[in-house]
Design a protein around this motif. Structure first.
Motif, PDB file in Angstrom:
ATOM      1  N   ASP A   1       0.859  -1.181   0.000  1.00 39.60           N
ATOM      2  CA  ASP A   1       0.000   0.000   0.000  1.00 39.60           C
ATOM      3  C   ASP A   1       0.898   1.235   0.000  1.00 39.60           C
ATOM      4  OD1 ASP A   1      -2.250   1.527  -0.062  1.00 39.60           O
ATOM      5  OD2 ASP A   1      -3.099   0.776   1.816  1.00 39.60           O
ATOM      6  N   THR A   2       0.325   2.341  -0.455  1.00 40.38           N
ATOM      7  CA  THR A   2       1.018   3.624  -0.390  1.00 40.38           C
ATOM      8  C   THR A   2       0.531   4.374   0.839  1.00 40.38           C
ATOM      9  OG1 THR A   2       1.240   3.733  -2.798  1.00 40.38           O
ATOM     10  CG2 THR A   2       1.465   5.789  -1.586  1.00 40.38           C
ATOM     11  N   VAL A   3       1.472   4.770   1.689  1.00 43.81           N
ATOM     12  CA  VAL A   3       1.143   5.395   2.968  1.00 43.81           C
ATOM     13  C   VAL A   3       1.722   6.800   3.002  1.00 43.81           C
ATOM     14  CG1 VAL A   3       1.373   5.237   5.476  1.00 43.81           C
ATOM     15  CG2 VAL A   3       1.112   3.151   4.109  1.00 43.81           C
ATOM     16  N   THR A   4       0.914   7.754   3.427  1.00 45.46           N
ATOM     17  CA  THR A   4       1.373   9.136   3.594  1.00 45.46           C
ATOM     18  C   THR A   4       1.798   9.342   5.039  1.00 45.46           C
ATOM     19  OG1 THR A   4      -0.099   9.941   1.848  1.00 45.46           O
ATOM     20  CG2 THR A   4       0.755  11.565   3.399  1.00 45.46           C
ATOM     21  N   ILE A   5       3.062   9.670   5.251  1.00 46.85           N
ATOM     22  CA  ILE A   5       3.593   9.932   6.591  1.00 46.85           C
ATOM     23  C   ILE A   5       3.529  11.437   6.843  1.00 46.85           C
ATOM     24  CG2 ILE A   5       5.578   9.724   8.123  1.00 46.85           C
ATOM     25  CD1 ILE A   5       4.326   7.054   7.348  1.00 46.85           C
ATOM     26  N   ASP A   6       2.671  11.832   7.776  1.00 47.91           N
ATOM     27  CA  ASP A   6       2.549  13.250   8.134  1.00 47.91           C
ATOM     28  C   ASP A   6       2.445  13.432   9.640  1.00 47.91           C
ATOM     29  OD1 ASP A   6       0.091  12.164   8.514  1.00 47.91           O
ATOM     30  OD2 ASP A   6      -1.001  13.547   7.192  1.00 47.91           O
ATOM     31  N   GLY A   7       2.982  12.474  10.373  1.00 47.06           N
ATOM     32  CA  GLY A   7       2.941  12.496  11.825  1.00 47.06           C
ATOM     33  C   GLY A   7       2.884  11.081  12.348  1.00 47.06           C
ATOM     34  N   GLU A   8       2.007  10.826  13.333  1.00 48.07           N
ATOM     35  CA  GLU A   8       1.812   9.487  13.887  1.00 48.07           C
ATOM     36  C   GLU A   8       0.759   8.772  13.050  1.00 48.07           C
ATOM     37  OE1 GLU A   8       2.663   6.505  16.835  1.00 48.07           O
ATOM     38  OE2 GLU A   8       3.508   8.516  16.707  1.00 48.07           O
ATOM     39  N   VAL A   9       1.190   7.789  12.226  1.00 48.20           N
ATOM     40  CA  VAL A   9       0.293   7.100  11.297  1.00 48.20           C
ATOM     41  C   VAL A   9       0.131   5.652  11.733  1.00 48.20           C
ATOM     42  CG1 VAL A   9      -0.091   6.397   8.916  1.00 48.20           C
ATOM     43  CG2 VAL A   9       0.975   8.608   9.405  1.00 48.20           C
ATOM     44  N   ILE A  10      -1.124   5.203  11.793  1.00 45.73           N
ATOM     45  CA  ILE A  10      -1.431   3.816  12.137  1.00 45.73           C
ATOM     46  C   ILE A  10      -1.979   3.129  10.888  1.00 45.73           C
ATOM     47  CG2 ILE A  10      -2.848   2.293  13.563  1.00 45.73           C
ATOM     48  CD1 ILE A  10      -2.848   4.433  15.714  1.00 45.73           C
ATOM     49  N   LYS A  11      -1.391   1.991  10.532  1.00 45.38           N
ATOM     50  CA  LYS A  11      -1.789   1.264   9.344  1.00 45.38           C
ATOM     51  C   LYS A  11      -1.705  -0.236   9.616  1.00 45.38           C
ATOM     52  CE  LYS A  11      -2.723   0.482   4.970  1.00 45.38           C
ATOM     53  NZ  LYS A  11      -4.076   0.757   4.404  1.00 45.38           N
ATOM     54  N   ASP A  12      -2.849  -0.926   9.524  1.00 44.29           N
ATOM     55  CA  ASP A  12      -2.895  -2.370   9.699  1.00 44.29           C
ATOM     56  C   ASP A  12      -2.869  -3.055   8.333  1.00 44.29           C
ATOM     57  OD1 ASP A  12      -3.094  -2.022  12.450  1.00 44.29           O
ATOM     58  OD2 ASP A  12      -5.300  -2.019  12.406  1.00 44.29           O
ATOM     59  N   PHE A  13      -2.326  -4.277   8.313  1.00 49.07           N
ATOM     60  CA  PHE A  13      -2.238  -5.038   7.071  1.00 49.07           C
ATOM     61  C   PHE A  13      -2.808  -6.433   7.278  1.00 49.07           C
ATOM     62  CE2 PHE A  13       1.133  -1.897   6.726  1.00 49.07           C
ATOM     63  CZ  PHE A  13       0.978  -1.428   5.425  1.00 49.07           C
ATOM     64  N   SER A  14      -3.502  -6.946   6.250  1.00 48.43           N
ATOM     65  CA  SER A  14      -4.034  -8.308   6.263  1.00 48.43           C
ATOM     66  C   SER A  14      -3.431  -9.069   5.093  1.00 48.43           C
ATOM     67  CB  SER A  14      -5.568  -8.293   6.148  1.00 48.43           C
ATOM     68  OG  SER A  14      -6.145  -7.582   7.234  1.00 48.43           O
ATOM     69  N   LEU A  15      -2.902 -10.259   5.364  1.00 44.80           N
ATOM     70  CA  LEU A  15      -2.223 -11.043   4.338  1.00 44.80           C
ATOM     71  C   LEU A  15      -3.056 -12.249   3.924  1.00 44.80           C
ATOM     72  CD1 LEU A  15       0.130  -9.242   5.248  1.00 44.80           C
ATOM     73  CD2 LEU A  15       1.633 -11.224   5.058  1.00 44.80           C
ATOM     74  N   HIS A  16      -3.018 -12.546   2.616  1.00 45.88           N
ATOM     75  CA  HIS A  16      -3.699 -13.704   2.046  1.00 45.88           C
ATOM     76  C   HIS A  16      -2.750 -14.903   2.048  1.00 45.88           C
ATOM     77  CE1 HIS A  16      -7.239 -11.591   0.246  1.00 45.88           C
ATOM     78  NE2 HIS A  16      -6.428 -10.572   0.381  1.00 45.88           N
ATOM     79  N   PRO A  17      -3.259 -16.112   2.278  1.00 48.52           N
ATOM     80  CA  PRO A  17      -2.381 -17.297   2.208  1.00 48.52           C
ATOM     81  C   PRO A  17      -1.945 -17.626   0.798  1.00 48.52           C
ATOM     82  CG  PRO A  17      -4.648 -17.937   2.651  1.00 48.52           C
ATOM     83  CD  PRO A  17      -4.606 -16.450   2.755  1.00 48.52           C
ATOM     84  N   GLU A  18      -2.727 -17.216  -0.239  1.00 41.69           N
ATOM     85  CA  GLU A  18      -2.311 -17.493  -1.610  1.00 41.69           C
ATOM     86  C   GLU A  18      -1.431 -16.356  -2.112  1.00 41.69           C
ATOM     87  OE1 GLU A  18      -6.408 -15.620  -1.690  1.00 41.69           O
ATOM     88  OE2 GLU A  18      -5.479 -17.330  -0.694  1.00 41.69           O
ATOM     89  N   VAL A  19      -0.475 -16.706  -2.991  1.00 41.19           N
ATOM     90  CA  VAL A  19       0.474 -15.735  -3.530  1.00 41.19           C
ATOM     91  C   VAL A  19      -0.129 -15.106  -4.778  1.00 41.19           C
ATOM     92  CG1 VAL A  19       2.761 -15.399  -4.530  1.00 41.19           C
ATOM     93  CG2 VAL A  19       2.447 -16.958  -2.594  1.00 41.19           C
ATOM     94  N   VAL A  20      -0.318 -13.788  -4.747  1.00 36.67           N
ATOM     95  CA  VAL A  20      -0.816 -13.036  -5.891  1.00 36.67           C
ATOM     96  C   VAL A  20       0.256 -12.036  -6.273  1.00 36.67           C
ATOM     97  CG1 VAL A  20      -2.637 -11.540  -6.779  1.00 36.67           C
ATOM     98  CG2 VAL A  20      -3.194 -13.316  -5.098  1.00 36.67           C
ATOM     99  N   GLU A  21       0.933 -12.278  -7.413  1.00 33.09           N
ATOM    100  CA  GLU A  21       2.125 -11.505  -7.741  1.00 33.09           C
ATOM    101  C   GLU A  21       1.855 -10.036  -8.005  1.00 33.09           C
ATOM    102  OE1 GLU A  21       5.166 -11.857  -7.372  1.00 33.09           O
ATOM    103  OE2 GLU A  21       5.130 -13.945  -6.804  1.00 33.09           O
TER     104      GLU A  21
END
Length: 810
Positions: free
Chosen positions: A97-117
């Motif tokens: 993902d593209t994240v904008t850092i402009d201070g204290e940023v919270i970003k959660d990520f969810s991963l898939h078990p299948e590989v999608v290139e």
């Protein structure tokens, strides 16, 4: 024109630079202290369970951390701006993902078990890290876990199953990449941000990159002249070896590999640390193998090799950017396979020194058990030192990179004086790259820059194939990208100039190489789009104009190639190759199926190729060089067209996410505009290929045993009947199918991997076959059997043991 270019491009660059540094006086207090923090949690998308020891990597800052036992992560002291973030976890597909850092940023990520290139990130052919789904040019990403599972004889062999990628091989140690039927100087190889320069025009040596040290490979298929200038006509193979340890850790690994066919033994060790932004690392590799074997030829004499590699790096990662220093050394000694045989028995022959006179003897079984190359053989050494720097200028970035590399290649062909090189090329190259990435505004991301190289080649051997020369490249470019919600537009332009100064050389009173100077200039451009149609479908289109200036061997060769059985003549009046390519593609991904399809059409003006010369008396033209006889070849030009397609279909039916039925297909057709001695086919075009694999991935999050896998693969290479038969240059090649299996997994304790074991068997049925791009196919006739040439490797069992090491710093 070159003088004007040298003045205009830096002037434009400095104008943008001065504009950016003039802005701080207008900044708010918040902007004047651009330190931010990124934190969050990484979980399994299906179960919402935390994923400990996942890696969170911020590309532009080259900073990473690992998640704790609860899946939490935190990265401090990030400058303000937009960053591409990638999260990886063994056994799961990456997410970005593209994240904008402009201070204290919270970003959660969810991963898939299948590989999608298309969820990966690429840094190849673009000016900054880009999500694969947003780039219009086809890019394949090969990760470390794939390389560990793959049974391969060298690094290019490991990539050869990527759709559209093939290899021109000369035995197990020597392979050169081809992309969509184009290779040699039409493919640029990049290692850790630096264009690799190592006499890549030659047939008889591979690339000078440590196979075991590669952490990630990216293959860009299509013209990439905007970023790399001349030679990236077919595409780019980018090897990323240096990946710094996550913050506050020391990481490493010990890897060993054994392969049964040629008794290859490989050992690799690496260790690196990151303490408060100070990074360091060391790597070392040793590989050696005896002669390989197949059921028709037995052991193929002098296909052995040994290799010793070393690399290291250190640097600083801070909120102002980063500064890294990298050093590497590659040292390989492979034998050269002549393939001459005894008429009566069909056994290979070797050269010996019989009281000061060269003499041929039949090879015995014991002669094939050494890892030391015999005559003819070679030694290739490649040294490189690189400085890689990025400085934050407000929200913009200034990249400054420079490298020096020296390639030394020696060929030994005299059994009386085996330590005296006949050919000895010493190539020194200075690479430079200066790039300014304008601060992203309104989803516009623009970069301008200059890059190029200065090169000097000298001959230190008793024989000369090409002259000594100096070369200077400079190119200026602008590249931009505009992102909308579901549409990404990108494109750019570049102007290049190459100056070549070739030195005269006399052989007695005769002129072997005439001195000359040439200048080659070209304008390159590209434009493309990536459109997300709904949630699961992406359409891509790219138009690109690339070029390649003639290489020195094509312009000025006049000598015998010991490893190729050719005597080559250059042509000083050759023009630059210029290509126009159209790529169209589609990506479809859902919980049951992943599909990628790409179609391409490439029109090349003034395509350069070599053809075998015909004798005025009929038959082949032969040249006597000393006591040896060679076929005569000369370089020629004609317009050419290449077109084809690549498909990849991965069926992974939910909820059986562990099961994969993957199928890939590659096809390329190459044609000259005019017939040459009765043939319009291009040389070195790979045969169509279909690979079918059934794979199961088990226990992705097991506590004691995890990331288990088992696979069975059928590699079908079709017959190549469209050979370039003009002047007896190529012959058709029959098709074949190779059956292979693989299985393995990891043993874990307390959430950490203790070791991983990876088993594989290639060519399970021990089939005797010849690949169309194997140069050994044209080795001498075996009069005892009537078979032409030397066959590829037979059955090969491989086992790898990988022991990861990890320590947390307090």
């Amino acid at each position: 024109m070159k003088k004007i270019l040298k003045l205009l491009i830096p002037a434009g660059f400095l104008l943008l630079f001065n504009e950016s540094i003039a802005q701080p006086s207008m900044m708010t207090d918040r902007q004047a202290n651009p330190n931010g923090t990124l934190s969050g949690r990484v979980v399994d998308i299906h179960s919402n369970e935390p994923l400990p020891n996942a890696t969170v990597y911020v590309y532009e800052a080259k900073v990473s951390v690992i998640t704790d036992n609860d899946g939490n992560y935190r990265i401090q002291q990030l400058p303000f701006g937009k960053f591409v973030v990638e999260v990886t976890y063994t056994g799961f597909g990456p997410t970005t993902d593209t994240v904008t850092i402009d201070g204290e940023v919270i970003k959660d990520f969810s991963l898939h078990p299948e590989v999608v290139e298309n969820q990966g990130v690429t840094v190849t052919g673009v000016t900054g890290a880009t999500q694969v789904r947003r780039t219009p040019i086809p890019v394949s990403i090969i990760r470390k876990d794939y390389l560990l599972k793959e049974t391969s004889t060298n690094l290019i062999d490991a990539l050869s199953k990527v759709p559209g990628v093939s290899q021109i091989s000369t035995g197990p140690a020597i392979s050169k990449p081809t992309i969509r039927g184009l290779g040699y100087n039409r493919v640029v190889v990049v290692n850790d941000g630096v264009r690799q320069e190592g006499q890549q025009w030659g047939d008889e040596h591979g690339i000078e990159v440590d196979e075991y040290g590669v952490n990630k490979a990216e293959v860009l298929k299509g013209p990439a002249s905007i970023m790399y200038g001349s030679d990236a006509l077919a595409g780019v193979v980018n090897f990323i070896s240096v990946v710094a340890a996550p913050q506050g850790t020391i990481r490493g690994s010990i890897l060993s590999n054994y392969q049964s066919n040629n008794r290859l033994r490989g050992f690799h060790g690496d260790v690196g640390g990151n303490h408060r932004g100070f990074i360091w690392g060391l790597n070392g590799t040793y590989k050696a193998a005896i002669d390989y074997k197949n059921k028709y030829d037995g052991r193929v004499y002098n296909s052995r090799f040994n290799e010793k590699d070393f690399s290291g790096y250190l640097g600083l990662n801070k909120n102002w950017g980063y500064a890294h220093l990298l050093l590497s050394s590659f040292d390989q000694s492979p034998g050269l396979i002549e393939g001459e045989r005894d008429d009566a028995t069909g056994s290979f022959l070797k050269w010996i020194n019989n009281a000061g006179a060269p003499e041929q003897r039949v090879v015995t079984e014991n002669d094939s058990k050494s890892t030391e190359a015999m005559v003819p053989g070679q030694r290739i050494r490649h040294f490189k030192i690189t400085t890689d720097n990025s400085f934050n200028v407000g929200k913009a970035r200034l990249l400054v990179n420079a490298a020096f590399q020296r390639n030394r290649r020696q060929e030994f062909g005299d059994v009386i004086f085996p330590q005296e090189p006949g050919l000895f090329f010493s190539l020194a190259t200075f690479n430079y790259n200066l790039q300014y990435q304008v601060a992203e505004q309104n989803n516009w991301k623009t970069s301008v820059g200059i890059n190029g190289m200065r090169q000097a080649n000298s001959n230190k051997g008793n024989e000369q194939l090409i002259p000594e020369y100096n070369l200077f490249d400079i190119g200026g470019f602008v590249y931009t990208r505009k992102s909308f919600d579901h549409l990404t537009l990108s494109g750019g332009m570049r102007f290049d100039n190459r100056h070549v100064d070739s030195k005269e050389l006399k052989d007695g009173v005769d002129i072997k190489f005439a001195g000359f100077t040439r200048n080659f200039s070209n304008l390159s451009a590209s434009a493309g789009l990536s459109l997300e149609v709904g949630k699961n479908v992406i359409l891509k289109l790219n138009l690109a104009r690339g070029f390649r200036a003639p290489g020195m061997p094509e312009l000025a060769s006049n000598g015998a190639h010991e490893g190729t059985n050719r005597y080559e003549y250059g042509e000083q009046d050759l023009r630059s190759e210029k290509s126009f390519q159209v790529d169209a593609g589609i990506d479809i991904n859902n919980e049951h199926v992943s599909f990628t399809g790409t179609f391409f059409y490439n029109r090349i003006r003034d395509f350069i190729y070599y053809r075998k010369l015909a004798s005025v008396n009929g038959g082949d033209s032969m040249i006597f060089d000393g006591a040896e006889q060679f076929f005569a070849f000369r370089f020629n030009q004609d317009n050419a067209t290449l077109y084809g397609a690549e498909f990849n279909l991965d069926i992974h039916p939910h909820p059986l996410d562990w099961l994969h039925f993957e199928n890939s297909f590659s096809y390329v057709r190459g044609r000259l505009s005019e017939s040459q001695d009765g043939s319009r086919n291009l040389p070195f075009i790979p045969a169509p290929r279909l690979i079918n694999e059934i794979r199961g991935d088990f226990l992705r999050k097991g506590k004691k045993v995890r990331n288990m896998y088992a696979s069975i693969e059928l590699d079908n290479t079709f017959a190549q009947r469209n050979a370039f038969t003009g002047y007896n240059t190529e012959t058709s090649t029959p098709g074949y199918s190779l059956l292979s299996i693989g299985f393995g997994g990891e043993v874990a304790s307390k959430g950490k991997t203790i070791f991983g074991l990876f088993f594989g068997i290639n060519n399970l049925t021990d089939l005797a076959y010849q690949n169309h791009l194997s140069r050994l196919k044209y080795a001498p006739l075996n009069n005892a059997t009537g078979r032409m040439g030397v066959f590829n490797m037979g059955r090969n069992f491989s086992v790898k043991l990988n022991v990861p090491l990890s320590f947390t710093l307090k």
